[in-house]
Enzyme design. Structure first.
Site, PDB file in Angstrom:
ATOM      1  N   HIS A 250       0.827  -1.202   0.000  1.00  0.00           N
ATOM      2  CA  HIS A 250       0.000   0.000   0.000  1.00  0.00           C
ATOM      3  C   HIS A 250       0.868   1.261   0.000  1.00  0.00           C
ATOM      4  O   HIS A 250       0.468   2.297  -0.532  1.00  0.00           O
ATOM      5  CB  HIS A 250      -0.918   0.031   1.224  1.00  0.00           C
ATOM      6  N   ASP A 323      -4.638  -5.802  -7.976  1.00  0.00           N
ATOM      7  CA  ASP A 323      -4.911  -5.173  -6.693  1.00  0.00           C
ATOM      8  C   ASP A 323      -5.158  -3.695  -6.988  1.00  0.00           C
ATOM      9  O   ASP A 323      -4.988  -3.228  -8.125  1.00  0.00           O
ATOM     10  CB  ASP A 323      -3.725  -5.367  -5.743  1.00  0.00           C
TER      11      ASP A 323
END
Length: 603
Positions: A250, A323
């Site tokens: 992330h 993702d």
């Protein structure tokens, strides 16, 4: 709300009916029939290039309603996407999917979620070329859940791994899938197929079933079967394996240093199992694996990994989804205009949640018009996406009913099953002098202190309060004092004062590091001479940094269902039967195991 009856195999099932469906490995047909394939081909032939490209995007949108969100959500949509509502997003960009988030106000309650899903599907079918949408979320359970109470919250992956039961993993997925289907969510970004061999992994941890590749593979296959028996498309993640990293994709671009042989042994088996179980989709990881692709590109953008390994070597022909494209792991090397283009060239089908949809959508259009991407390549992915929608029955009936929500979501049978499954997951690691169960004493008087991590969707309050309430209901005299994850001297002193005269102190811990103030709290309580019981609320490694405790449990999550299960073990209402699915290594010598995989005490 629309009141049509859902497709029979997507019927909103009670726990009993779901269990009865277990005879089939998957309620989703293996592939579209020849007739439906022809219909899909004709549908694609009617689409403009803009509509084809739109089908490849799955996008966030703010609001509890597809057409009438709150003003603050309209403002957020205008600022981030340039549209006012979900319906406008669909009509403008022709997106093929929507992802739900709690922070986007998509998941207030089950009836609202079903209404939002209805509005989204109505918008999709109102287009020039009517196409229903894939509606997705991350409902892994445990540490990651976007839909909270009154939906049923079940033990997460590592807790299920501790149960060592594929039957429980399958049942949990069937129940979770039935409730998602009732709310009109037809794709779940689960199960997590990563093998968590690195205790310092900051992003996977308890989201993984464990550190044994073969055990993880069995659990992944069971959950794929369970979800898909309820008519939910799964997305095994994060290919080619995010389990051995100390970085979070992330916020950075992790590198996995496994050799090809290590990848074959450690990371490959769960994805092979997911494919063999018929996983409808597979999600890529924003990680660099030099042994699989020396270019330095993240796997999401890697042709050797997505096409060479996943498509060609593993033979996967289902939907491949990235993702989220707003994560830093995929943005560090290329700009937001290049990322979606490179992902498609790598071989993916769905582009998840780009930070700037207009930029990404137009970048793909430009790449096709310039010849960088052929229109045939776009159509190949569109055909896979539409075939999945066909398998889910969305072209025949994408709608759910309010009555279906009432019959399915959070019903007593499901809640009871969640507790029963959780009772098989709690792991007892230390039990000096046979302290547990505490029910040997008459009305034990305990103090519950410790961590108060940010509440996931499955909590009704701070874990210390939930734990104290559960013990009180079990006949204890229990009081709670939330000291948080970084207690200062004043809170430590208050806990020590509160421990005086108690039969035991229960300390909820949360990812205890070498420098964590939680260590000082536990040490001060141990020094009082009152028996100390620790309950690890997330990763089970905490005990390696805590000395002198009389008893220690691993709960694997701080959601209510797992905290209550730990209370029942402390109280002696159920025997601890969970076994470590990961090794706990010594803090002073990480090369040595303190407790191996499979370790667990009972009484």
């Amino acid at each position: 709300m629309h009141d049509r009856t859902s497709l029979s195999r997507r019927t909103l099932l009670t726990a009993t009916a779901v269990a009865a469906a277990a005879g089939s490995a998957s309620a989703l047909p293996a592939r579209a029939s020849a007739a439906s394939s022809g219909r899909i081909r004709r549908l694609v032939d009617r689409m403009s290039l803009e509509e084809k490209v739109g089908q490849l995007f799955v996008m966030r949108v703010y609001g509890h309603s597809a057409t009438d969100p709150d003003q603050a959500d309209i403002d957020a949509n205008l600022a981030e996407i340039g549209v006012r509502t979900a319906a406008e997003l669909i009509s403008t960009y022709h997106v093929g999917g929507i992802i739900y988030f709690a922070w986007a106000h998509n998941t207030r309650d089950p009836q609202q979620i079903a209404g939002l899903s209805h509005g989204i599907q109505r918008a999709g079918l109102a287009g020039r070329v009517p196409v229903p949408l894939l509606i997705a979320t991350d409902q892994e359970h445990g540490a990651v859940a976007r839909v909270g109470k009154p939906a049923t919250l079940l033990p997460g992956a590592m807790a299920l791994g501790a149960s060592e039961s594929t039957a429980r993993a399958r049942e949990a997925a069937r129940i979770a899938g039935a409730e998602l289907a009732a709310m009109g969510i037809n794709q779940n970004y689960a199960p997590d197929a990563d093998v968590n061999v690195n205790p310092a992994n900051p992003v996977i941890g308890v989201r993984s079933f464990g550190a044994d590749p073969q055990a993880v593979a069995r659990m992944v296959a069971a959950q794929v079967e369970g979800y898909q028996s309820a008519g939910i498309a799964t997305a095994a993640k994060h290919f080619p394996g995010h389990g051995d990293t100390t970085d979070d994709s992330h916020t950075s671009l992790p590198t996995i240093h496994h050799t090809r042989a290590q990848w074959e042994e450690l990371d490959r088996p769960p994805f092979r199992a997911a494919i063999d179980a018929g996983a409808a989709s597979i999600m890529t990881a924003h990680i660099v694996v030099p042994a699989l692709d020396p270019s330095g590109d993240p796997a999401t953008l890697s042709h050797p990994i997505v096409t060479g390994i996943l498509r060609e070597q593993l033979g996967y022909d289902g939907v491949v989804i990235t993702d989220a494209l707003g994560m830093e792991g995929v943005r560090q090397k290329y700009g937001d205009d290049r990322v979606p283009v490179l992902a498609l060239l790598a071989g993916v089908d769905q582009l998840l949640n780009p930070p700037d949809l207009d930029l990404a959508w137009n970048a793909v259009l430009t790449a096709v018009r310039s010849g960088e991407i052929s229109e045939g390549r776009i159509e190949a992915s569109v055909l896979r996406v539409l075939a999945l929608k066909e398998r889910l029955g969305l072209f025949r009936d994408p709608y759910v009913t309010g009555g279906g929500v009432d019959r399915t979501v959070g019903v007593p049978e499901h809640l009871a099953a969640a507790d029963r499954i959780a009772d098989a997951t709690t792991t007892l690691l230390v039990n000096e002098r046979g302290l547990l169960p505490l029910n040997r004493r008459r009305e034990p008087n305990v103090l519950v202190v410790g961590a108060d991590p940010a509440a996931p969707s499955g909590t009704t309050g701070p874990p210390t309060t939930v734990l104290a309430t559960a013990l009180t209901e079990l006949g204890f005299t229990a009081t709670a004092l939330s000291t948080g994850t970084a207690p200062g001297a004043a809170l430590v002193d208050a806990a020590v004062a509160g421990a005086r005269g108690k039969d035991a102190v229960v300390v909820a811990t949360y990812n205890v590091s070498a420098t964590s103030p939680q260590r000082a709290l536990v040490a001060a309580l141990v020094a009082t001479g009152v028996p100390v019981v620790t309950v690890a609320l997330r990763d089970p490694y905490d005990i390696a940094r805590l000395s002198g405790v009389t008893a220690s449990l691993a709960a694997y999550s701080w959601t209510d269902v797992e905290v209550r299960a730990a209370a029942r073990v402390i109280a002696g209402r159920v025997r601890p039967v969970g076994r470590l699915p990961v090794p706990v290594r010594r803090a002073d010598d990480p090369a040595r195991e303190l407790y191996p995989i499979g370790y667990g005490l009972t009484y």
